[in-house]
Scaffold this active site. Structure first.
Site, short mmCIF file in Angstrom:
data_model
loop_
_atom_site.label_atom_id
_atom_site.label_comp_id
_atom_site.label_asym_id
_atom_site.label_seq_id
_atom_site.Cartn_x
_atom_site.Cartn_y
_atom_site.Cartn_z
N HIS A 150 26.39 6.07 18.25
CA HIS A 150 26.46 6.99 17.11
C HIS A 150 25.48 6.64 16.13
O HIS A 150 25.11 5.56 15.34
CB HIS A 150 27.83 6.68 16.26
CG HIS A 150 28.00 7.56 15.14
ND1 HIS A 150 27.98 8.81 15.11
CD2 HIS A 150 27.97 7.20 13.69
CE1 HIS A 150 28.01 9.40 13.56
NE2 HIS A 150 28.29 8.45 12.94
N GLY A 165 24.71 3.31 11.01
CA GLY A 165 25.58 2.99 9.75
C GLY A 165 27.02 3.88 9.93
O GLY A 165 27.06 4.77 10.76
N SER A 167 30.03 6.48 9.04
CA SER A 167 29.93 7.89 8.91
C SER A 167 29.86 8.04 7.72
O SER A 167 30.54 7.36 6.73
CB SER A 167 31.27 8.42 9.54
OG SER A 167 31.23 8.39 10.79
N GLY A 170 25.04 8.88 5.20
CA GLY A 170 23.68 9.54 4.75
C GLY A 170 22.66 9.49 5.72
O GLY A 170 21.43 9.85 5.50
N LYS A 171 22.99 9.12 7.15
CA LYS A 171 21.94 9.09 8.13
C LYS A 171 21.43 10.57 8.16
O LYS A 171 20.20 10.79 8.34
CB LYS A 171 22.62 8.62 9.43
CG LYS A 171 23.40 7.46 9.29
CD LYS A 171 23.82 6.78 10.72
CE LYS A 171 25.04 7.73 11.09
NZ LYS A 171 26.05 7.54 10.29
N SER A 172 22.29 11.68 8.47
CA SER A 172 21.76 12.93 8.76
C SER A 172 20.88 13.56 7.35
O SER A 172 19.94 14.18 7.80
CB SER A 172 22.93 13.82 8.93
OG SER A 172 23.70 13.38 10.25
N ASP A 189 23.27 12.21 15.12
CA ASP A 189 24.71 12.10 15.41
C ASP A 189 25.04 11.18 16.62
O ASP A 189 25.76 10.28 16.59
CB ASP A 189 25.57 13.30 15.41
CG ASP A 189 27.05 12.98 15.13
OD1 ASP A 189 27.44 12.16 14.46
OD2 ASP A 189 27.85 13.47 15.76
N GLU A 213 24.29 18.33 12.08
CA GLU A 213 25.55 18.78 11.07
C GLU A 213 25.36 18.12 9.64
O GLU A 213 25.04 17.01 9.55
CB GLU A 213 26.97 18.19 11.60
CG GLU A 213 27.97 18.30 10.75
CD GLU A 213 29.24 17.78 11.09
OE1 GLU A 213 30.26 17.80 10.26
OE2 GLU A 213 29.11 17.04 12.23
N ARG A 254 14.64 -9.44 0.23
CA ARG A 254 13.61 -9.05 -0.95
C ARG A 254 12.03 -9.42 -0.47
O ARG A 254 11.41 -8.99 -1.18
CB ARG A 254 14.23 -9.78 -2.05
CG ARG A 254 15.83 -9.37 -2.45
CD ARG A 254 16.14 -10.10 -3.77
NE ARG A 254 15.21 -9.36 -4.86
CZ ARG A 254 15.57 -9.41 -6.23
NH1 ARG A 254 16.45 -10.31 -6.54
NH2 ARG A 254 14.89 -8.83 -6.97
#
Length: 338
Positions: A150, A165, A167, A170-172, A189, A213, A254
């Site tokens: 995924h 990450g 669901s 904010g990947k899509s 997805d 999507e 950092r």
């Protein structure tokens, strides 16, 4: 990634192989169509020169048998009786298929053996090297360990970046913004990955392909909206980017000195963890990650170079050799009023 379910394909139908790749490989069939119901169970290609000469102890009969220019001329030199004896000896082995290259006509004795054992026999106009190179690549990818994950895969400045990450992190949306900026989406997805050679290669799901999507909007066709240049069919995964909701209790990298790696099917891939917070520009950060990866590939590690410069300054100051950077300026080429 720890619970990744790795799958393996056990066999490839010769009928499927011929239907999918026969045209590209310029294959002509010399057997009845019913003989195509055999299976390729090994990923290699074998040239049976030694076996034809009588040495069959290390004969890789389970692989595709290729009769090249050398083997064909050897058979030609034996005459009908010699060839008959050769293929009588080889008839105890059943290969998945035989291929004669260089547009040469298969000998009658080879045809008789293949017909008797119901082995598919082909010829090709390709040279042996060309044929072997293409088929080896096909078989290598088909039999490669593979899995489904995924995530979203995108090509950013030529770097394959796999976004993972939870669901709704904010990947899509990040990938959509990257595509709008001119980068190329591979999969969203659902990403099919395979271990080919020393790399991990990603592809889209055959059903989803170039669709995406976006919650609140629906299904988008990236190719139709942004053009054919906005998608790719396959890409090597070179950086893994994990998006995490920002938390006060988590310590994030950092300086870039403590580089992380993720082991995927035995291959180590650099990994970057990015905290997601309102107002954070993930697109710019992703582009910077890609450019930083390109710099490392070219032998430039910014974090290591900065750390080395800093350590030299600290050592110089400890020895009393430190001087203000302002004194290093060339007054002939610098002005505070510019």
């Amino acid at each position: 990634m720890k619970d990744l379910k790795v799958l393996h394909r056990e066999k490839l139908s010769v009928r499927d192989f011929f239907c999918h790749y026969g045209k590209d490989l310029q294959l002509a069939i010399h057997s009845p169509e019913t003989d195509l119901d055999t299976f390729i169970a090994e990923g290699g290609i074998h040239r049976p020169g030694l076996a034809m000469a009588g040495y069959t102890k290390v004969y890789s009969s389970e692989q595709i048998q290729v009769v090249g220019h050398t083997e064909w001329n050897y058979l030609e030199s034996l005459g009908p009786e010699g060839r008959k004896k050769v293929f009588e000896n080889l008839s105890v082995f059943k290969a998945p298929m035989w291929v004669v290259t260089h547009a040469q006509t298969p000998h009658d004795e080879l045809k008789e053996m293949c017909n008797k054992l119901h082995i598919p026999l082909f010829s090709t106009t390709l040279h042996t090297y060309e044929f072997n190179k293409v088929v080896q690549r096909i078989l290598e990818e088909f039999f490669a360990p593979h899995a489904v994950i995924h995530g979203s895969l995108v090509d950013v400045y030529g770097i394959g970046m796999l976004f993972i990450g939870d669901s709704n992190v904010g990947k899509s949306e990040c990938v959509l913004d990257l595509v709008e900026s001119g980068h190329r989406m591979v999969a969203d997805d659902v990403v099919h990955i395979s271990h080919v050679g020393n790399t991990i290669v990603g592809r889209p799901d055959p059903l989803i392909r170039h669709h995406m999507e976006i919650r609140g909007v629906g299904i988008l066709d990236i190719r139709s909206m942004f053009g054919i240049h906005a998608i790719r069919k396959v890409k090597k995964i070179e950086v893994i980017v994990e998006l995490q909701p920002w938390s006060r209790d988590v310590s994030y990298e950092r300086t870039g000195l403590n580089e992380r790696d993720e082991i995927v099917m035995g291959v180590s891939i650099p990994k970057v963890v990015i905290p997601v917070a309102p107002g954070k520009n993930l697109t710019v950060i992703s582009e910077v990650i890609a450019m930083n990866a390109l710099m490392k590939m070219n032998g430039q590690n910014v974090a290591a170079e900065f750390n080395e410069s800093l350590m030299q300054k600290i050592k110089a100051k400890a020895k009393g050799e430190y001087s203000d950077d302002l004194l290093e300026m060339d007054p002939q080429h610098w002005s505070p009023y510019e």
